[in-house]
Design a protein around this motif. Structure first.
Motif, PDB file in Angstrom:
ATOM      1  N   VAL A  95       1.230  -1.040   0.534  1.00 26.10           N
ATOM      2  CA  VAL A  95      -0.255  -0.327  -0.072  1.00 26.10           C
ATOM      3  C   VAL A  95       0.821   0.880  -0.035  1.00 26.10           C
ATOM      4  N   LEU A  96       1.453   1.568   0.861  1.00 26.47           N
ATOM      5  CA  LEU A  96       2.475   2.211   0.740  1.00 26.47           C
ATOM      6  C   LEU A  96       3.873   2.387  -0.213  1.00 26.47           C
ATOM      7  N   LEU A  97       4.308   1.260  -1.277  1.00 20.78           N
ATOM      8  CA  LEU A  97       4.915   1.345  -2.425  1.00 20.78           C
ATOM      9  C   LEU A  97       3.982   2.399  -2.998  1.00 20.78           C
ATOM     10  N   VAL A  98       2.705   2.043  -3.569  1.00 20.25           N
ATOM     11  CA  VAL A  98       1.518   2.251  -4.251  1.00 20.25           C
ATOM     12  C   VAL A  98       0.818   3.913  -4.311  1.00 20.25           C
ATOM     13  N   PHE A  99       0.995   4.191  -2.578  1.00 21.31           N
ATOM     14  CA  PHE A  99       1.995   5.579  -2.513  1.00 21.31           C
ATOM     15  C   PHE A  99       2.768   6.276  -2.791  1.00 21.31           C
ATOM     16  N   LEU A 100       3.755   5.844  -2.867  1.00 20.19           N
ATOM     17  CA  LEU A 100       5.440   6.786  -3.318  1.00 20.19           C
ATOM     18  C   LEU A 100       4.970   7.117  -4.171  1.00 20.19           C
ATOM     19  N   VAL A 101       5.077   5.771  -5.471  1.00 26.23           N
ATOM     20  CA  VAL A 101       5.362   6.216  -6.694  1.00 26.23           C
ATOM     21  C   VAL A 101       4.367   7.101  -7.559  1.00 26.23           C
ATOM     22  N   ALA A 102       3.007   6.840  -6.676  1.00 23.46           N
ATOM     23  CA  ALA A 102       2.216   7.892  -7.001  1.00 23.46           C
ATOM     24  C   ALA A 102       2.826   9.480  -7.039  1.00 23.46           C
ATOM     25  N   ALA A 103       2.761   9.306  -5.623  1.00 21.81           N
ATOM     26  CA  ALA A 103       3.516  11.148  -4.683  1.00 21.81           C
ATOM     27  C   ALA A 103       4.883  11.268  -5.915  1.00 21.81           C
ATOM     28  N   LEU A 104       6.007  10.634  -6.018  1.00 22.38           N
ATOM     29  CA  LEU A 104       6.899  10.916  -6.609  1.00 22.38           C
ATOM     30  C   LEU A 104       6.028  11.490  -8.311  1.00 22.38           C
ATOM     31  N   THR A 105       5.382  10.787  -8.592  1.00 19.37           N
ATOM     32  CA  THR A 105       5.026  11.651  -9.606  1.00 19.37           C
ATOM     33  C   THR A 105       4.763  13.053  -9.639  1.00 19.37           C
TER      34      THR A 105
END
Length: 201
Positions: free
Chosen positions: A62-72
């Protein structure tokens, strides 16, 4: 053969739902508590079986999904700044409501990054003051997810309202949905671990 494996050891049934260590004297039994929680009762500790949403792999995903989205999300202000530096007009006319929704979605994601970074710094720092309760600074930090949620809701509403006739490209639409999905993942995470709002401490 009727034996079970637990904590790297084998346990044989001895009747009445009890099991005993094959090479020891300890016993165990499987029990269901309130709310359907399942436990292994032993002569020592009594571990609880975690649900999927409580496990480390699920939460890291779940955190990985957020981090990838947030970095984009960084692409949104960077692209706007690049166009201003080059004094370049957008390739297509985009509605102001859509641009606002894009900015809000990116802002919510970046605020979420700030929150997670602050939590990490807090946990790696001196936590001696937490013995007597959560310090004021930490309570204030827990209000940040509320702001993330409010901005994300505004972004989602703006996205729905301006979706038709926005003039946005397909890539922009996909990215907007991805940003909102990532922010929703963060909101789920902070809700799951009671990190949303100062009253949760």
């Amino acid at each position: 053969d009727g034996t079970v494996r637990f904590r790297g050891e084998r346990w044989r049934p001895i009747g009445d739902g009890l099991y005993q260590q094959v090479d020891g004297e300890e016993r165990l039994s499987f029990r269901t508590g309130t709310g359907g929680r399942r436990y292994v009762i032993t002569d020592g500790p009594s571990p609880e079986l975690l649900g999927v949403t409580d496990t480390l792999p699920a939460n890291l995903a779940v955190l990985l999904v957020f981090l990838v989205a947030a970095l984009t999300a960084l692409a949104v202000p960077v692209a706007g700044a690049w166009r201003r530096i080059r004094r370049q007009a957008p390739k297509r006319s985009v509605a102001g409501a859509w641009r606002l929704a894009r900015s809000l979605a990116a802002g919510a994601a970046l605020l979420g990054l700030v929150f997670l970074g602050s939590i990490l710094v807090t946990l790696l720092g001196d936590t001696g003051d937490y013995i007597y309760g959560a310090p004021l600074g930490f309570r204030l930090l827990l209000t940040l997810p509320l702001l993330v949620l409010a901005v994300a809701v505004a972004a989602a509403a703006g996205t729905v309202v301006s979706w038709r006739g926005s003039g946005a490209s397909i890539a922009s639409r996909i990215h907007q949905v991805w940003l909102l999905t990532g922010t929703a993942a963060l909101v789920w995470f902070v809700w799951q671990w009671n990190l949303i709002g100062w009253w949760s401490v």
